[in-house]
Every structure is written in structure tokens, then in C-alpha cells.
Design a protein around this motif. Structure first.
Motif, mmCIF file in Angstrom:
data_model
loop_
_atom_site.group_PDB
_atom_site.id
_atom_site.type_symbol
_atom_site.label_atom_id
_atom_site.label_comp_id
_atom_site.label_asym_id
_atom_site.label_seq_id
_atom_site.Cartn_x
_atom_site.Cartn_y
_atom_site.Cartn_z
ATOM 1 N N ARG A 59 31.276 35.266 -3.866
ATOM 2 C CA ARG A 59 31.328 34.172 -2.883
ATOM 3 C C ARG A 59 32.618 33.379 -3.064
ATOM 4 N N GLU A 60 33.311 33.126 -1.972
ATOM 5 C CA GLU A 60 34.545 32.334 -2.011
ATOM 6 C C GLU A 60 34.192 30.851 -2.030
ATOM 7 N N VAL A 61 34.846 30.086 -2.895
ATOM 8 C CA VAL A 61 34.656 28.640 -2.970
ATOM 9 C C VAL A 61 36.018 27.977 -3.118
ATOM 10 N N ASN A 62 36.082 26.703 -2.753
ATOM 11 C CA ASN A 62 37.289 25.958 -3.088
ATOM 12 C C ASN A 62 36.947 25.059 -4.272
ATOM 13 N N GLY A 63 37.897 24.321 -4.751
ATOM 14 C CA GLY A 63 37.723 23.546 -5.977
ATOM 15 C C GLY A 63 36.727 22.408 -5.915
ATOM 16 N N THR A 64 36.261 22.066 -4.714
ATOM 17 C CA THR A 64 35.296 20.971 -4.599
ATOM 18 C C THR A 64 33.933 21.435 -4.102
ATOM 19 N N ASP A 65 33.765 22.719 -3.817
ATOM 20 C CA ASP A 65 32.473 23.241 -3.360
ATOM 21 C C ASP A 65 31.440 23.187 -4.472
ATOM 22 N N GLU A 66 30.182 23.042 -4.065
ATOM 23 C CA GLU A 66 29.082 23.127 -5.021
ATOM 24 C C GLU A 66 28.919 24.588 -5.432
#
Length: 162
Positions: free
Chosen positions: A46-53
Motif C-alpha cells: 500500500r502506498e502512503v505518504n509521510g502523514t498517512d495513518e
């Protein structure tokens, strides 16, 4: 001349050939295991950015090209408010944490790719790296991170004072 019991005075050339092939397979097998540590995962990440839960488990990717997948559950132990961090606190464990509102996934991937190889608990090299991000990433002002890899090539990291 080698004598192998049951094979006569000339030995069993077929058995010797199999032994040589087997030893070669062991060497190739070790090379394969070494490459697995940095191989891309076949599991959906799953792709996330640095502030995603972060999810409680699975693997995530912070968008760092060529970066190993991050083990969300292990990373979550170092994310303020994550279920795994809360469980660690309940057990009385003190975990270094990323700054509030961040998950450290991109920094962890960057740290694994650019960090300095350091010995693990057993004095072995190859599974732990440390990296100076040059910016505050930890909830207590840390700028360095420590990144660990598991036998599958997944990584997790956390801020450290250096």
C-alpha cells in the motif's frame, strides 16, 4: 584413488558428480537468500505518504524509488497514536517515536538506501543501518534514524539520538 564403500576401487563417479552439483546448489542458494534481502516484494504494498495513518499490519511504501517495503506493524510501534504504539506503552515499553502526525515511512526507506551499515545486537553487519536525516524527525528532537531489515527484505525504522 578414492575408495567409496560399495562402489568398487574406482568409486562411484555418479555419486561424486551429484555431490559436486549439490555443493554448487548450496552456493547458489546462499546467493539467492542474500539477494532476497533487497528484492522487491511480490505482496501488494500500500502506498502512503509521510502523514498517512498506517495499517496495523501489511507492507507500505513511502514513494522512495527503489526503497524496500516498510513493515507497517513494526513501524507502527514508533508512531504516536498507532495501535501498536499504544500496546507497547501498556506493556511498559518505551519506544522512540516519530514527530506527531508523521509515520516516518519515507525517511525509513531513504535511511535504508543511504544509511551507514552498523552491527546488530550480535555484532553482525547487513541488517541494520543508521542515517542522519539532517532534520528533526523524532518527537524528542532526534535527527538520526535506525533502520532494521527482516529476512524477507521488509524494513522498519525509528528516530535515535546519536
Amino acid at each position: 584413488m578414492t575408495y567409496l564403500p560399495g562402489a568398487g576401487i574406482f568409486g562411484n563417479l555418479g555419486a561424486i558428480d551429484k555431490l559436486v552439483k549439490g555443493l554448487g546448489a548450496l552456493k547458489v542458494g546462499q546467493q539467492f537468500l542474500d539477494q532476497m534481502k533487497n528484492a522487491p516484494s511480490l505482496v501488494k504494498v500500500r502506498e502512503v505518504n509521510g502523514t498517512d495513518e498506517l495499517p496495523h499490519q501489511r507492507q507500505v511504501d513511502g514513494g522512495v524509488e527503489g526503497g524496500n517495503p516498510v513493515a507497517a506493524g513494526k513501524q507502527g510501534k514508533h508512531v504516536i497514536g498507532h495501535k501498536n504504539n499504544n500496546q507497547s506503552k501498556e506493556k511498559g515499553e518505551k519506544k522512540n517515536t516519530w514527530t506527531e502526525g508523521t509515520n516516518g515511512v519515507p525517511e525509513t526507506q531513504e535511511g535504508w538506501m543511504n544509511g551507514e551499515d552498523v552491527p546488530d545486537r550480535n555484532g553482525e553487519f547487513g541488517t541494520v543501518k543508521e542515517y542522519d536525516t539532517g532534520k528533526v524527525v523524532g518527537s524528542e528532537g532526534e535527527t538520526w534514524i535506525k533502520v532494521h531489515t527482516d529476512r524477507y527484505g521488509n524494513i522498519h525504522g525509528y528516530p535515535i539520538h546519536k
